[in-house]
Design a protein around this motif. Structure first.
Motif, PDB file in Angstrom:
ATOM      1  N   PRO A  74      72.371 -12.769 -77.042  1.00 58.86           N
ATOM      2  CA  PRO A  74      73.777 -12.799 -76.624  1.00 58.86           C
ATOM      3  C   PRO A  74      74.607 -13.859 -77.339  1.00 58.86           C
ATOM      4  O   PRO A  74      75.833 -13.726 -77.441  1.00 58.86           O
ATOM      5  N   ALA A  75      73.959 -14.889 -77.854  1.00 62.91           N
ATOM      6  CA  ALA A  75      74.679 -15.943 -78.565  1.00 62.91           C
ATOM      7  C   ALA A  75      74.919 -15.607 -80.034  1.00 62.91           C
ATOM      8  O   ALA A  75      75.611 -16.337 -80.729  1.00 62.91           O
ATOM      9  N   GLN A  76      74.369 -14.485 -80.500  1.00 63.82           N
ATOM     10  CA  GLN A  76      74.486 -14.135 -81.917  1.00 63.82           C
ATOM     11  C   GLN A  76      75.817 -13.477 -82.237  1.00 63.82           C
ATOM     12  O   GLN A  76      76.382 -13.674 -83.323  1.00 63.82           O
ATOM     13  N   VAL A  77      76.329 -12.665 -81.315  1.00 63.43           N
ATOM     14  CA  VAL A  77      77.646 -12.050 -81.463  1.00 63.43           C
ATOM     15  C   VAL A  77      78.437 -12.401 -80.207  1.00 63.43           C
ATOM     16  O   VAL A  77      78.047 -12.038 -79.096  1.00 63.43           O
ATOM     17  N   VAL A  78      79.530 -13.124 -80.384  1.00 58.80           N
ATOM     18  CA  VAL A  78      80.259 -13.706 -79.251  1.00 58.80           C
ATOM     19  C   VAL A  78      81.710 -13.240 -79.278  1.00 58.80           C
ATOM     20  O   VAL A  78      82.346 -13.190 -80.331  1.00 58.80           O
ATOM     21  N   GLY A  79      82.230 -12.893 -78.109  1.00 59.22           N
ATOM     22  CA  GLY A  79      83.637 -12.536 -77.984  1.00 59.22           C
ATOM     23  C   GLY A  79      84.397 -13.594 -77.214  1.00 59.22           C
ATOM     24  O   GLY A  79      84.038 -13.910 -76.075  1.00 59.22           O
ATOM     25  N   LEU A  80      85.433 -14.167 -77.821  1.00 63.38           N
ATOM     26  CA  LEU A  80      86.294 -15.134 -77.150  1.00 63.38           C
ATOM     27  C   LEU A  80      87.644 -14.491 -76.867  1.00 63.38           C
ATOM     28  O   LEU A  80      88.238 -13.864 -77.749  1.00 63.38           O
ATOM     29  N   ILE A  81      88.138 -14.650 -75.649  1.00 59.02           N
ATOM     30  CA  ILE A  81      89.457 -14.143 -75.281  1.00 59.02           C
ATOM     31  C   ILE A  81      90.290 -15.301 -74.754  1.00 59.02           C
ATOM     32  O   ILE A  81      89.797 -16.138 -73.980  1.00 59.02           O
ATOM     33  N   ALA A  82      91.518 -15.379 -75.206  1.00 61.04           N
ATOM     34  CA  ALA A  82      92.408 -16.460 -74.782  1.00 61.04           C
ATOM     35  C   ALA A  82      92.524 -16.467 -73.261  1.00 61.04           C
ATOM     36  O   ALA A  82      92.823 -15.452 -72.649  1.00 61.04           O
ATOM     37  N   GLY A  83      92.258 -17.608 -72.658  1.00 54.89           N
ATOM     38  CA  GLY A  83      92.300 -17.716 -71.208  1.00 54.89           C
ATOM     39  C   GLY A  83      90.949 -17.608 -70.549  1.00 54.89           C
ATOM     40  O   GLY A  83      90.839 -17.774 -69.330  1.00 54.89           O
ATOM     41  N   GLY A  84      89.900 -17.320 -71.338  1.00 51.32           N
ATOM     42  CA  GLY A  84      88.550 -17.265 -70.785  1.00 51.32           C
ATOM     43  C   GLY A  84      88.187 -15.926 -70.175  1.00 51.32           C
ATOM     44  O   GLY A  84      88.988 -14.970 -70.194  1.00 51.32           O
ATOM     45  N   PRO A  85      86.980 -15.791 -69.613  1.00 53.21           N
ATOM     46  CA  PRO A  85      86.488 -14.517 -69.080  1.00 53.21           C
ATOM     47  C   PRO A  85      87.429 -13.857 -68.080  1.00 53.21           C
ATOM     48  O   PRO A  85      87.512 -12.626 -68.021  1.00 53.21           O
ATOM     49  N   GLY A  86      88.138 -14.646 -67.294  1.00 57.15           N
ATOM     50  CA  GLY A  86      89.050 -14.058 -66.312  1.00 57.15           C
ATOM     51  C   GLY A  86      90.147 -13.230 -66.943  1.00 57.15           C
ATOM     52  O   GLY A  86      90.705 -12.325 -66.312  1.00 57.15           O
ATOM     53  N   ALA A  87      90.474 -13.521 -68.206  1.00 53.66           N
ATOM     54  CA  ALA A  87      91.526 -12.783 -68.902  1.00 53.66           C
ATOM     55  C   ALA A  87      91.106 -11.364 -69.255  1.00 53.66           C
ATOM     56  O   ALA A  87      91.939 -10.563 -69.683  1.00 53.66           O
ATOM     57  N   MET A  88      89.824 -11.042 -69.068  1.00 50.13           N
ATOM     58  CA  MET A  88      89.377  -9.664 -69.303  1.00 50.13           C
ATOM     59  C   MET A  88      90.017  -8.703 -68.317  1.00 50.13           C
ATOM     60  O   MET A  88      90.258  -7.536 -68.651  1.00 50.13           O
ATOM     61  N   VAL A  89      90.297  -9.173 -67.108  1.00 49.37           N
ATOM     62  CA  VAL A  89      90.795  -8.273 -66.072  1.00 49.37           C
ATOM     63  C   VAL A  89      92.182  -8.655 -65.557  1.00 49.37           C
ATOM     64  O   VAL A  89      92.810  -7.888 -64.830  1.00 49.37           O
ATOM     65  N   GLU A  90      92.650  -9.838 -65.939  1.00 47.55           N
ATOM     66  CA  GLU A  90      93.953 -10.285 -65.466  1.00 47.55           C
ATOM     67  C   GLU A  90      94.610 -11.152 -66.534  1.00 47.55           C
ATOM     68  O   GLU A  90      93.957 -12.038 -67.105  1.00 47.55           O
ATOM     69  N   ALA A  91      95.871 -10.890 -66.813  1.00 48.08           N
ATOM     70  CA  ALA A  91      96.571 -11.631 -67.852  1.00 48.08           C
ATOM     71  C   ALA A  91      96.636 -13.114 -67.504  1.00 48.08           C
ATOM     72  O   ALA A  91      96.888 -13.484 -66.355  1.00 48.08           O
ATOM     73  N   VAL A  92      96.394 -13.960 -68.517  1.00 51.56           N
ATOM     74  CA  VAL A  92      96.521 -15.405 -68.371  1.00 51.56           C
ATOM     75  C   VAL A  92      97.741 -15.822 -69.166  1.00 51.56           C
ATOM     76  O   VAL A  92      97.702 -15.893 -70.395  1.00 51.56           O
ATOM     77  N   GLU A  93      98.824 -16.046 -68.480  1.00 52.05           N
ATOM     78  CA  GLU A  93     100.097 -16.307 -69.140  1.00 52.05           C
ATOM     79  C   GLU A  93     100.036 -17.558 -70.018  1.00 52.05           C
ATOM     80  O   GLU A  93      99.535 -18.604 -69.607  1.00 52.05           O
ATOM     81  N   GLY A  94     100.528 -17.415 -71.237  1.00 55.69           N
ATOM     82  CA  GLY A  94     100.640 -18.547 -72.137  1.00 55.69           C
ATOM     83  C   GLY A  94      99.405 -18.837 -72.955  1.00 55.69           C
ATOM     84  O   GLY A  94      99.470 -19.583 -73.937  1.00 55.69           O
ATOM     85  N   ALA A  95      98.256 -18.268 -72.582  1.00 54.18           N
ATOM     86  CA  ALA A  95      97.014 -18.584 -73.295  1.00 54.18           C
ATOM     87  C   ALA A  95      97.079 -18.144 -74.748  1.00 54.18           C
ATOM     88  O   ALA A  95      96.578 -18.835 -75.639  1.00 54.18           O
ATOM     89  N   GLU A  96      97.702 -16.996 -75.000  1.00 54.48           N
ATOM     90  CA  GLU A  96      97.744 -16.493 -76.374  1.00 54.48           C
ATOM     91  C   GLU A  96      98.620 -17.348 -77.280  1.00 54.48           C
ATOM     92  O   GLU A  96      98.515 -17.282 -78.509  1.00 54.48           O
ATOM     93  N   ASP A  97      99.471 -18.165 -76.703  1.00 56.23           N
ATOM     94  CA  ASP A  97     100.402 -18.984 -77.489  1.00 56.23           C
ATOM     95  C   ASP A  97      99.797 -20.295 -77.967  1.00 56.23           C
ATOM     96  O   ASP A  97     100.479 -21.096 -78.609  1.00 56.23           O
ATOM     97  N   SER A  98      98.523 -20.530 -77.662  1.00 51.10           N
ATOM     98  CA  SER A  98      97.921 -21.827 -77.947  1.00 51.10           C
ATOM     99  C   SER A  98      96.874 -21.757 -79.052  1.00 51.10           C
ATOM    100  O   SER A  98      95.757 -21.268 -78.842  1.00 51.10           O
ATOM    101  N   ALA A  99      97.230 -22.258 -80.223  1.00 58.05           N
ATOM    102  CA  ALA A  99      96.244 -22.388 -81.299  1.00 58.05           C
ATOM    103  C   ALA A  99      95.216 -23.446 -80.935  1.00 58.05           C
ATOM    104  O   ALA A  99      94.038 -23.328 -81.284  1.00 58.05           O
ATOM    105  N   GLY A 100      95.645 -24.483 -80.216  1.00 54.22           N
ATOM    106  CA  GLY A 100      94.733 -25.541 -79.807  1.00 54.22           C
ATOM    107  C   GLY A 100      93.642 -25.043 -78.883  1.00 54.22           C
ATOM    108  O   GLY A 100      92.504 -25.531 -78.927  1.00 54.22           O
ATOM    109  N   LEU A 101      93.989 -24.079 -78.017  1.00 55.72           N
ATOM    110  CA  LEU A 101      92.993 -23.508 -77.114  1.00 55.72           C
ATOM    111  C   LEU A 101      91.905 -22.797 -77.906  1.00 55.72           C
ATOM    112  O   LEU A 101      90.716 -22.895 -77.585  1.00 55.72           O
ATOM    113  N   ALA A 102      92.296 -22.078 -78.972  1.00 53.83           N
ATOM    114  CA  ALA A 102      91.306 -21.404 -79.813  1.00 53.83           C
ATOM    115  C   ALA A 102      90.381 -22.415 -80.469  1.00 53.83           C
ATOM    116  O   ALA A 102      89.152 -22.227 -80.504  1.00 53.83           O
ATOM    117  N   ALA A 103      90.948 -23.501 -80.972  1.00 57.96           N
ATOM    118  CA  ALA A 103      90.136 -24.539 -81.601  1.00 57.96           C
ATOM    119  C   ALA A 103      89.153 -25.135 -80.600  1.00 57.96           C
ATOM    120  O   ALA A 103      87.980 -25.374 -80.919  1.00 57.96           O
TER     121      ALA A 103
END
Length: 310
Positions: A101-130
């Motif tokens: 599971p650690a070999q192919v990883v999916g990151l979504i802005a806002g963390g796992p909770g963003a899979m089912v519910e929008a996390v406002e503002g998370a996509e606007d943060s380059a720092g969060l991705a870093a």
């Protein structure tokens, strides 16, 4: 109108994925069948848009496979629908190709909770991705694929920019030409699918395009890593009864052996499909099959050649 809002609106006006289709302004007055036909006709154009990018996709795959063969990881990073596509593709690799599971990883802005519910503002943060990539201890052997329909999402662009500072391979997947994401990455893939049925709803054609491209990337990369034998998923992980039945069928298709020999081979290899095929086709025992596959870096055809030389 604030200056920042005006600037954002001006940016959106330049994006193909955000374009308004005046011919569909009264689509809600059409019959259900007419709407379905219109939507389906639009969807039919997506594979051609992907096809136009196949040389870029193939070049990216070869670079990714080379890194992963040296132990590198594949990391998808995106926000909203794009992030969900990456998480989906990553989550399908362990059961399909028996990857860690650690070999192919999916990151979504806002963390796992963003899979089912929008996390406002998370996509606007380059720092969060870093920060998300830093938490993975990203290394030079790894690959990061930023995914964004617009090609301008700060989280996706920031992920690629941070990855480059770590020496990782970078790929930018977007659905607009001349995107900031493609410009930031070593491998830019821009699948221009055109305006959506619903203006700006990039979960539609853009999402379909992203899914198709990620299918290509993960599947062909795994083929290059020896996870298949022909078109058979010989690294399948039999984690339930359906997959155990599929395992037996794969061994049967690969070897043509009778059921009792297949069962014996699977028993001798702890249910490992690839090893069982090698036991039957290479006429070796389970431990020898495991050793040959280790020597061949998991490539069954190479292991079979080694078995013939024993």
């Amino acid at each position: 109108m604030t200056a920042s809002y005006a600037a954002l609106r001006a940016q959106l006006d330049t994006l193909t994925t955000e374009a308004f289709r005046p011919e569909l302004a009264e689509i809600d007055r059409l019959s259900t069948l007419e709407i379905a036909r219109t939507m389906n006709a639009g969807d039919a154009t997506v594979p051609a848009a992907v096809a136009a990018q196949l040389p870029h996709i193939a070049a990216a795959i070869d670079a990714i496979a080379a890194r992963m063969a040296r132990g590198g990881r594949l990391v998808y990073a995106g926000a909203g629908t794009a992030g969900r596509m990456g998480v989906l593709d990553a989550s399908e690799c362990p059961p399909t190709f028996n990857t860690d599971p650690a070999q192919v990883v999916g990151l979504i802005a806002g963390g796992p909770g963003a899979m089912v519910e929008a996390v406002e503002g998370a996509e606007d943060s380059a720092g969060l991705a870093a920060a998300d990539l830093a938490a993975l201890e990203l290394a030079a052997a790894d690959t990061v694929i930023g995914i964004s329909a617009s090609g301008r999402t700060p989280y996706a662009v920031g992920a690629v920019e941070y990855a480059r500072t770590r020496g990782a391979l970078t790929v930018g997947l977007s659905c607009n030409a001349g995107s900031a994401l493609a410009a930031a990455a070593e491998h830019g893939i821009e699948v221009v699918v055109g305006p959506e049925l619903l203006t700006g709803s990039t979960r539609l054609k853009a999402g379909t395009a992203q899914k198709l491209v990620l299918n290509l990337i993960s599947t062909i990369t795994m083929i290059r890593l020896g996870k298949t034998y022909g078109n058979l998923m010989v690294d399948l992980r039999a984690s339930n009864e359906k997959l155990r039945a599929r395992s037996r069928r794969i061994v049967a298709l690969a070897t043509g052996a009778p059921d009792e020999e297949i069962e014996a081979a699977l028993d001798a290899t702890g249910g490992e499909v690839k090893q069982a095929v090698l036991v039957l086709l290479g006429a070796v025992d389970g431990p020898t099959a495991a050793g040959l596959l280790t020597t061949a870096n998991g490539h069954l055809r190479e292991a079979l050649a080694l078995a013939r030389d024993l």
